[in-house]
Motif scaffolding. Structure first.
Motif, PDB file in Angstrom:
ATOM      1  N   UNK A  60      67.512 -58.019  60.463  1.00 33.05           N
ATOM      2  CA  UNK A  60      66.157 -58.312  60.895  1.00 33.05           C
ATOM      3  C   UNK A  60      65.314 -58.969  59.825  1.00 33.05           C
ATOM      4  N   UNK A  61      65.974 -59.703  58.918  1.00 33.89           N
ATOM      5  CA  UNK A  61      65.291 -60.378  57.813  1.00 33.89           C
ATOM      6  C   UNK A  61      65.157 -61.852  58.156  1.00 33.89           C
ATOM      7  N   UNK A  62      63.946 -62.375  58.110  1.00 37.08           N
ATOM      8  CA  UNK A  62      63.709 -63.760  58.476  1.00 37.08           C
ATOM      9  C   UNK A  62      64.027 -64.719  57.335  1.00 37.08           C
ATOM     10  N   UNK A  63      63.709 -64.323  56.105  1.00 39.40           N
ATOM     11  CA  UNK A  63      63.818 -65.248  54.971  1.00 39.40           C
ATOM     12  C   UNK A  63      64.256 -64.470  53.743  1.00 39.40           C
ATOM     13  N   UNK A  64      65.120 -65.081  52.918  1.00 34.09           N
ATOM     14  CA  UNK A  64      65.647 -64.377  51.753  1.00 34.09           C
ATOM     15  C   UNK A  64      66.019 -65.359  50.657  1.00 34.09           C
ATOM     16  N   UNK A  65      66.232 -64.818  49.470  1.00 28.03           N
ATOM     17  CA  UNK A  65      66.867 -65.562  48.394  1.00 28.03           C
ATOM     18  C   UNK A  65      68.372 -65.522  48.659  1.00 28.03           C
ATOM     19  N   UNK A  66      69.017 -66.673  48.587  1.00 23.33           N
ATOM     20  CA  UNK A  66      70.465 -66.735  48.776  1.00 23.33           C
ATOM     21  C   UNK A  66      71.109 -67.045  47.431  1.00 23.33           C
ATOM     22  N   UNK A  67      72.124 -66.268  47.079  1.00 23.57           N
ATOM     23  CA  UNK A  67      72.793 -66.487  45.811  1.00 23.57           C
ATOM     24  C   UNK A  67      74.286 -66.336  45.940  1.00 23.57           C
ATOM     25  N   UNK A 116      64.333 -68.807  50.725  1.00 23.02           N
ATOM     26  CA  UNK A 116      63.161 -68.859  49.860  1.00 23.02           C
ATOM     27  C   UNK A 116      63.497 -69.342  48.454  1.00 23.02           C
ATOM     28  N   UNK A 117      64.746 -69.141  48.019  1.00 22.61           N
ATOM     29  CA  UNK A 117      65.191 -69.591  46.699  1.00 22.61           C
ATOM     30  C   UNK A 117      66.708 -69.478  46.649  1.00 22.61           C
ATOM     31  N   UNK A 118      67.301 -70.120  45.638  1.00 20.37           N
ATOM     32  CA  UNK A 118      68.751 -70.080  45.437  1.00 20.37           C
ATOM     33  C   UNK A 118      69.073 -69.548  44.048  1.00 20.37           C
ATOM     34  N   UNK A 119      70.149 -68.761  43.958  1.00 22.79           N
ATOM     35  CA  UNK A 119      70.714 -68.334  42.678  1.00 22.79           C
ATOM     36  C   UNK A 119      72.160 -68.809  42.668  1.00 22.79           C
ATOM     37  N   UNK A 120      72.473 -69.784  41.829  1.00 18.56           N
ATOM     38  CA  UNK A 120      73.779 -70.451  41.830  1.00 18.56           C
ATOM     39  C   UNK A 120      74.477 -70.163  40.512  1.00 18.56           C
ATOM     40  N   UNK A 138      67.285 -80.102  49.394  1.00 18.80           N
ATOM     41  CA  UNK A 138      67.003 -78.696  49.099  1.00 18.80           C
ATOM     42  C   UNK A 138      65.785 -78.631  48.193  1.00 18.80           C
ATOM     43  N   UNK A 139      64.667 -78.157  48.722  1.00 22.19           N
ATOM     44  CA  UNK A 139      63.406 -78.191  47.987  1.00 22.19           C
ATOM     45  C   UNK A 139      62.958 -76.819  47.474  1.00 22.19           C
ATOM     46  N   UNK A 140      63.671 -75.759  47.826  1.00 23.64           N
ATOM     47  CA  UNK A 140      63.292 -74.439  47.319  1.00 23.64           C
ATOM     48  C   UNK A 140      63.653 -74.323  45.841  1.00 23.64           C
ATOM     49  N   UNK A 141      63.023 -73.404  45.105  1.00 32.47           N
ATOM     50  CA  UNK A 141      63.398 -73.213  43.698  1.00 32.47           C
ATOM     51  C   UNK A 141      64.820 -72.696  43.586  1.00 32.47           C
ATOM     52  N   UNK A 142      65.513 -73.103  42.516  1.00 34.51           N
ATOM     53  CA  UNK A 142      66.903 -72.705  42.319  1.00 34.51           C
ATOM     54  C   UNK A 142      67.139 -72.339  40.863  1.00 34.51           C
ATOM     55  N   UNK A 143      67.892 -71.295  40.643  1.00 31.01           N
ATOM     56  CA  UNK A 143      68.356 -70.911  39.317  1.00 31.01           C
ATOM     57  C   UNK A 143      69.835 -71.251  39.229  1.00 31.01           C
ATOM     58  N   UNK A 144      70.216 -72.065  38.255  1.00 31.41           N
ATOM     59  CA  UNK A 144      71.616 -72.408  38.023  1.00 31.41           C
ATOM     60  C   UNK A 144      72.060 -71.714  36.742  1.00 31.41           C
ATOM     61  N   UNK A 161      59.399 -67.385  40.744  1.00 30.51           N
ATOM     62  CA  UNK A 161      59.592 -68.479  41.690  1.00 30.51           C
ATOM     63  C   UNK A 161      59.712 -68.098  43.154  1.00 30.51           C
ATOM     64  N   UNK A 162      59.467 -66.872  43.501  1.00 27.95           N
ATOM     65  CA  UNK A 162      59.577 -66.527  44.914  1.00 27.95           C
ATOM     66  C   UNK A 162      58.524 -67.237  45.756  1.00 27.95           C
ATOM     67  N   UNK A 163      57.388 -67.549  45.149  1.00 26.62           N
ATOM     68  CA  UNK A 163      56.368 -68.330  45.845  1.00 26.62           C
ATOM     69  C   UNK A 163      56.001 -69.518  44.962  1.00 26.62           C
ATOM     70  N   UNK A 164      56.920 -70.499  44.823  1.00 24.49           N
ATOM     71  CA  UNK A 164      56.692 -71.611  43.901  1.00 24.49           C
ATOM     72  C   UNK A 164      55.563 -72.518  44.374  1.00 24.49           C
TER      73      UNK A 164
END
Length: 286
Positions: A86-93, A114-118, A201-207, A261-264
């Motif tokens: 039931x989660x609409x939006x999340x950080x995907x990593x 909402x963001x990426x962790x790669x 892909x315009x959301x913030x991302x951590x590489x 960066x959750x709300x960049x």
């Protein structure tokens, strides 16, 4: 104990959910590993964040019908887990193949990401050297007489010098049915490049680049430069199992990124390197 599953059309996706009211973070594992490779991240990031880790097809406790699939399929599986919760939006990593999945999730459902962790991943397809090395491994993996040697080589390849983790994962791999990874192998070897689509892909991302992962630094930097809003961190001497062998710098980078960066409000590339050097911190979480 009830084992939680999210039910897709042709698979039951196993996941573990830390729970809580924090921002949700969904983590996908490396090839031939499972959700437990993120045990240190779950311990470090909760309860500030709600961390959900899950098993890809062909891995862990997830079950499927043994049909061919791609990382686009895996991206939809990740969304299935979110829907189930039931989660609409999340950080995907994700680490390595988990990163392949995270990138594709951001491409097919940007409104859900909402963001990426790669971690230890890339946007390219496999190189000839990577495909050759994988095929050589498989030749040994499917041979009963050489499978133990293949598992030990895999442990060194993914984990490095950490004997404790190498022993754990070697035992796990040798306890599996060898053919169980067949469809996952096809997915890995046949993946296409998404390099040209990264600007979508315009959301913030951590590489997080693992310096000894076998992925050239220039490929990690191509990933960073292709994304609209990316931060780059390098951990020297780390293999693809960096979340287990180097948990402190990984957790520190993730925590700082999530807090900032959750709300960049800006879209830029930050190429500041945070290179971890020194002894490998080993959090014994399994």
């Amino acid at each position: 104990m009830l084992v939680p599953f999210a039910r897709a059309i042709d698979a039951d996706i196993h996941y573990e959910d830390s729970g809580g009211d924090g921002p949700p973070v969904l983590l996908a594992h490396e090839f031939l590993m499972d959700r437990t490779m993120f045990a240190s991240q779950v311990a470090a990031l909760t309860p500030e964040f709600r961390v959900v880790s899950w098993d890809a097809r062909g891995h862990g406790r997830t079950t499927d019908q043994g049909l061919p699939f791609t990382y686009w399929t895996a991206a939809r599986d990740a969304l299935t887990v979110l829907d189930h919760l039931g989660v609409e939006r999340a950080v995907f990593g994700g680490t390595a193949q988990g990163g392949f999945t995270a990138l594709r999730t951001a491409l097919i459902a940007p409104e859900r990401v909402s963001a990426l962790i790669l971690i230890g991943t890339e946007a390219h397809g496999p190189t000839e050297a990577q495909s050759t090395a994988t095929q050589e491994f498989l030749d040994q993996w499917y041979d009963d007489e050489s499978r133990a040697d293949a598992a030990k080589q895999l442990a060194h390849w993914l984990i490095g010098d950490d004997e404790w983790y190498r022993a754990i994962w070697t035992r796990r791999w040798l306890g599996r049915e060898p053919a169980a990874i067949e469809m996952a192998v096809g997915c890995l070897l046949n993946r296409e490049s998404v390099l040209e689509r990264l600007p979508e892909i315009t959301c913030p991302a951590l590489v997080i680049h693992a310096g000894d992962s076998g992925i050239p630094a220039e490929r990690a930097e191509r990933l960073v430069h292709g994304l609209v809003a990316a931060t780059y961190t390098e951990i020297a001497g780390a293999r693809l199992a960096v979340t287990m062998t180097h948990p402190e710098p990984v957790n520190r980078a993730i925590r700082q990124f999530l807090r900032e960066h959750l709300t960049p409000k800006r879209r830029r590339v930050n190429m500041i390197r945070h290179t971890h050097r020194g002894p490998n911190p080993a959090a014994r979480s399994h």
